[in-house]
Design a protein around this motif. Structure first.
Motif, PDB file in Angstrom:
ATOM      1  N   HIS A 282       0.862  -1.199  -0.057  1.00  0.00           N
ATOM      2  CA  HIS A 282       0.002  -0.019  -0.137  1.00  0.00           C
ATOM      3  C   HIS A 282       0.918   1.202  -0.030  1.00  0.00           C
ATOM      4  O   HIS A 282       2.046   1.127   0.191  1.00  0.00           O
ATOM      5  CB  HIS A 282      -1.000  -0.004   1.033  1.00  0.00           C
ATOM      6  CG  HIS A 282      -0.142   0.028   2.590  1.00  0.00           C
ATOM      7  ND1 HIS A 282       0.226   1.122   3.150  1.00  0.00           N
ATOM      8  CD2 HIS A 282       0.451  -0.979   3.382  1.00  0.00           C
ATOM      9  CE1 HIS A 282       0.901   0.746   4.097  1.00  0.00           C
ATOM     10  NE2 HIS A 282       1.369  -0.549   4.367  1.00  0.00           N
ATOM     11  N   ASP A 283       0.279   2.201  -0.280  1.00  0.00           N
ATOM     12  CA  ASP A 283       0.979   3.563  -0.368  1.00  0.00           C
ATOM     13  C   ASP A 283       0.964   4.322   1.075  1.00  0.00           C
ATOM     14  O   ASP A 283       0.181   3.882   1.922  1.00  0.00           O
ATOM     15  CB  ASP A 283       0.782   4.735  -1.377  1.00  0.00           C
ATOM     16  CG  ASP A 283      -1.062   5.126  -1.260  1.00  0.00           C
ATOM     17  OD1 ASP A 283      -0.944   6.178  -0.590  1.00  0.00           O
ATOM     18  OD2 ASP A 283      -1.671   4.524  -1.845  1.00  0.00           O
ATOM     19  N   PRO A 284       1.877   5.245   1.418  1.00  0.00           N
ATOM     20  CA  PRO A 284       1.813   5.729   2.767  1.00  0.00           C
ATOM     21  C   PRO A 284       0.803   7.000   3.117  1.00  0.00           C
ATOM     22  O   PRO A 284       0.806   7.471   3.990  1.00  0.00           O
ATOM     23  CB  PRO A 284       3.259   6.312   3.089  1.00  0.00           C
ATOM     24  CG  PRO A 284       3.822   6.455   1.597  1.00  0.00           C
ATOM     25  CD  PRO A 284       2.763   6.075   0.544  1.00  0.00           C
ATOM     26  N   TRP A 288      -4.144   3.275   8.012  1.00  0.00           N
ATOM     27  CA  TRP A 288      -4.627   2.618   9.349  1.00  0.00           C
ATOM     28  C   TRP A 288      -5.807   1.499   8.867  1.00  0.00           C
ATOM     29  O   TRP A 288      -5.673   0.488   9.502  1.00  0.00           O
ATOM     30  CB  TRP A 288      -5.129   3.491  10.379  1.00  0.00           C
ATOM     31  CG  TRP A 288      -4.035   4.362  10.883  1.00  0.00           C
ATOM     32  CD1 TRP A 288      -2.818   3.910  11.173  1.00  0.00           C
ATOM     33  CD2 TRP A 288      -4.173   5.524  11.757  1.00  0.00           C
ATOM     34  NE1 TRP A 288      -1.976   4.648  11.954  1.00  0.00           N
ATOM     35  CE2 TRP A 288      -2.834   5.722  12.277  1.00  0.00           C
ATOM     36  CE3 TRP A 288      -5.272   6.217  12.017  1.00  0.00           C
ATOM     37  CZ2 TRP A 288      -2.662   6.683  13.322  1.00  0.00           C
ATOM     38  CZ3 TRP A 288      -5.058   7.446  12.972  1.00  0.00           C
ATOM     39  CH2 TRP A 288      -3.771   7.486  13.354  1.00  0.00           C
ATOM     40  N   ASN A 289      -6.619   1.896   8.063  1.00  0.00           N
ATOM     41  CA  ASN A 289      -7.801   0.959   7.607  1.00  0.00           C
ATOM     42  C   ASN A 289      -7.105  -0.207   6.935  1.00  0.00           C
ATOM     43  O   ASN A 289      -7.591  -1.532   7.249  1.00  0.00           O
ATOM     44  CB  ASN A 289      -8.929   1.805   6.790  1.00  0.00           C
ATOM     45  CG  ASN A 289      -9.822   0.625   6.235  1.00  0.00           C
ATOM     46  OD1 ASN A 289     -10.583   0.150   6.917  1.00  0.00           O
ATOM     47  ND2 ASN A 289     -10.015   0.302   5.060  1.00  0.00           N
ATOM     48  N   THR A 290      -6.027  -0.161   6.265  1.00  0.00           N
ATOM     49  CA  THR A 290      -5.351  -1.346   5.500  1.00  0.00           C
ATOM     50  C   THR A 290      -4.767  -1.976   6.442  1.00  0.00           C
ATOM     51  O   THR A 290      -4.751  -3.589   6.416  1.00  0.00           O
ATOM     52  CB  THR A 290      -4.289  -0.752   4.351  1.00  0.00           C
ATOM     53  OG1 THR A 290      -5.049   0.297   3.405  1.00  0.00           O
ATOM     54  CG2 THR A 290      -3.806  -1.602   3.511  1.00  0.00           C
ATOM     55  N   PHE A 291      -3.872  -1.477   7.228  1.00  0.00           N
ATOM     56  CA  PHE A 291      -3.262  -2.352   8.604  1.00  0.00           C
ATOM     57  C   PHE A 291      -4.508  -3.127   9.060  1.00  0.00           C
ATOM     58  O   PHE A 291      -4.263  -4.418   9.322  1.00  0.00           O
ATOM     59  CB  PHE A 291      -2.773  -1.317   9.517  1.00  0.00           C
ATOM     60  CG  PHE A 291      -1.554  -0.814   9.242  1.00  0.00           C
ATOM     61  CD1 PHE A 291      -0.988  -0.847   7.671  1.00  0.00           C
ATOM     62  CD2 PHE A 291      -1.281   0.327   9.957  1.00  0.00           C
ATOM     63  CE1 PHE A 291       0.299  -0.316   7.718  1.00  0.00           C
ATOM     64  CE2 PHE A 291       0.045   1.112   9.495  1.00  0.00           C
ATOM     65  CZ  PHE A 291       0.704   0.945   8.349  1.00  0.00           C
ATOM     66  N   ASP A 292      -5.599  -2.586   9.455  1.00  0.00           N
ATOM     67  CA  ASP A 292      -6.675  -3.217  10.309  1.00  0.00           C
ATOM     68  C   ASP A 292      -7.247  -4.405   9.615  1.00  0.00           C
ATOM     69  O   ASP A 292      -7.451  -5.256  10.111  1.00  0.00           O
ATOM     70  CB  ASP A 292      -7.730  -2.065  10.544  1.00  0.00           C
ATOM     71  CG  ASP A 292      -8.804  -2.590  11.666  1.00  0.00           C
ATOM     72  OD1 ASP A 292      -8.596  -3.066  12.525  1.00  0.00           O
ATOM     73  OD2 ASP A 292      -9.755  -2.852  10.851  1.00  0.00           O
ATOM     74  N   ILE A 302       2.555  -4.076   3.720  1.00  0.00           N
ATOM     75  CA  ILE A 302       4.058  -3.637   3.355  1.00  0.00           C
ATOM     76  C   ILE A 302       3.841  -2.207   2.640  1.00  0.00           C
ATOM     77  O   ILE A 302       2.979  -2.198   1.637  1.00  0.00           O
ATOM     78  CB  ILE A 302       4.798  -4.543   2.395  1.00  0.00           C
ATOM     79  CG1 ILE A 302       4.934  -5.782   2.958  1.00  0.00           C
ATOM     80  CG2 ILE A 302       5.879  -4.039   1.798  1.00  0.00           C
ATOM     81  CD1 ILE A 302       5.435  -7.000   2.134  1.00  0.00           C
ATOM     82  N   GLN A 303       4.530  -1.266   3.251  1.00  0.00           N
ATOM     83  CA  GLN A 303       4.528   0.066   2.814  1.00  0.00           C
ATOM     84  C   GLN A 303       5.296   0.464   1.547  1.00  0.00           C
ATOM     85  O   GLN A 303       6.594  -0.170   1.604  1.00  0.00           O
ATOM     86  CB  GLN A 303       4.649   1.086   3.890  1.00  0.00           C
ATOM     87  CG  GLN A 303       4.459   2.422   3.488  1.00  0.00           C
ATOM     88  CD  GLN A 303       4.372   3.385   4.721  1.00  0.00           C
ATOM     89  OE1 GLN A 303       3.268   3.362   5.469  1.00  0.00           O
ATOM     90  NE2 GLN A 303       5.288   4.229   4.887  1.00  0.00           N
TER      91      GLN A 303
END
Length: 455
Positions: A282-284, A288-292, A302-303
């Motif tokens: 994902h991009d930076p 937070w939603n992606t992490f979740d 992975i950023q």
């Protein structure tokens, strides 16, 4: 002769002055001479100038000794698909995507659809095209027409399990761009496989005069036609594409446009439902939603720096199944790490069928937990000076700092990312918060940052 149509990731320019048939010929000739492929695929979008620019590019390639498979009118991803699926060594799509009427452009790839950008060959092509000092070849290349569509549709079907798709009604808005012919072919395929999906088509016919405006659903004023059709027909989802359909935009059954950020979470979920443990890039800008979601479905987030060449590189390096940017670019390992505007909605259909939940409830859970501002653009005198000003303003709050792309400041209950645009003189701001830790509305932070930036 200086060519100003060469950008960081592709070629784009004003017709007549920055891009014309003579320039297209030189670009084709330079591509052929530098990479010396035996054969490549070439396609074009629906713009009125695209066919002529395509023929000039093909002539340049042929004169450099390259054989060409002319795919006709295509979206960018059909060229990408041809470049990794067929026995060829590259591809060129003539397209200006969502740029104004008086523009056109090109997207170039090498073997296996590897992107050609400024740091991987575009500069060399520009220099040779500018000089016009081409070598004569003993044997010129030939051109034949090739219909890639049936093979492309077969590939798209591998992302879903047709037997598990629930009855759904979809509004599809091609924006009079290149997407319509693919939707028609998918519709035929669905009928043959008894997939119970009904398509409601608006602005469907390919028309290079763009009677309903340039297809760019990121512009708020371009969303009404899709939203209204969803509500009028009681559809389960609305889909809209840009001109070369490499970006897909989703509307829920209430006609609400869904921010690209939450689509990344939705597609991560689609892959992890099939196979836990997969890696998601994902991009930076908003994270937070992606992490979740990725944590919830046992994946690994992975950023990467924003921009297609960085995301594709990171995906290859880490063998990631999917990479998503909030700008509605979605990349897939099984699609040679290229972006596609067709795979995302097929995966969304898959998630709707699997969870038996409406799209609004799937997305509203995410929005409720992690509200975001969406990307806000500011015209500023000096982007770096402004970024430093923001940095200095918040430094005493001791945020966690990340400089993967621009500057991200994480305050625990909310975070911001600010970065300079790669393509325009703009500063791009994104803000998100954790609802469970932060009762303040997101607008509070937007107002504070806007004041700071414009001061």
């Amino acid at each position: 002769m200086t060519l100003t149509c060469f950008k960081a990731y592709d070629i784009r320019g004003k017709l007549g002055t920055e891009l014309n048939e003579e320039i297209a010929y030189k670009i084709g000739r330079a591509y052929g001479e530098i990479y010396q492929p035996k054969k490549i695929v070439v396609g074009c979008d629906v713009r009125l100038t695209s066919e002529d620019l395509k023929q000039a590019t093909i002539k340049g390639l042929n004169d450099a000794g390259v054989d060409v498979l002319d795919l006709g009118m295509t979206g960018t991803e059909e060229v990408y698909f041809g470049a990794f699926h067929l026995d060829v060594q590259g591809g060129i799509e003539i397209t200006a995507s969502h740029n104004p009427m008086d523009y056109n452009g090109m997207k170039l790839v090498r073997e296996n659809a590897r992107p050609i950008s400024a740091d991987t060959g575009l500069k060399e092509i520009r220099l040779l095209a500018e000089s016009g000092k081409f070598k004569d070849v003993a044997v010129k290349g030939s051109t034949e027409k090739y219909n890639i569509l049936p093979e492309f549709i077969e590939h798209l079907m591998t992302y879903i399990e047709p037997a598990k798709i629930s009855p759904l009604k979809l509004v599809v808005n091609a924006g009079n761009g290149a997407a319509g012919h693919v939707i028609d072919a998918i519709e035929e395929k669905f009928k043959a496989l008894s997939v119970p999906v009904k398509f409601i088509k608006i602005h469907h016919e390919a028309d290079g005069t763009f009677p309903n405006g340039i297809p760019n659903p990121l512009l708020v004023e371009n969303r009404d036609s899709t939203r209204n059709a969803v509500l009028e027909h009681g559809a389960d989802m609305g889909l809209a594409w840009d001109g070369d359909f490499d970006r897909c935009f989703l509307f829920d059954e209430k006609g609400q446009f869904i921010e690209g950020y939450y689509i990344v979470g939705l597609l991560a979920q689609a892959f992890l439902l099939k196979q836990s443990g997969e890696k998601i890039v994902h991009d930076p800008r908003l994270v937070w939603n992606t992490f979740d979601v990725v944590e919830q479905y046992q994946g690994e987030a992975i950023q990467s720096k924003s921009g297609h060449s960085f995301i594709k590189e990171k995906m290859r390096e880490r063998n990631a199944v999917y990479g998503g940017e909030m700008s509605a670019h979605h990349y897939f390992r099984d699609f040679a790490y290229c972006d596609s505007g067709m795979i995302p909605w097929l995966l969304a259909v898959s998630v709707l069928s699997e969870t038996q939940k409406p799209l609004s409830s799937l997305v509203e859970e995410m929005i409720e937990k992690f509200p975001c501002s969406g990307e806000i653009n500011f015209k500023v005198e000096d982007t770096q000076v402004t970024i430093q000003k923001i940095f200095d303003h918040f430094t005493d709050q001791k945020p966690t700092i990340d400089k993967t792309d621009g500057v991200s400041l994480d305050f625990g209950a909310w975070r911001l990312n600010v970065r300079a645009s790669n393509t325009e003189p703009l500063l791009r701001l994104n803000i998100e918060s954790r609802k469970d830790q932060n009762p303040k509305p997101i607008q509070t932070y937007v107002d504070e940052l806007t004041q700071l930036i414009q001061a």
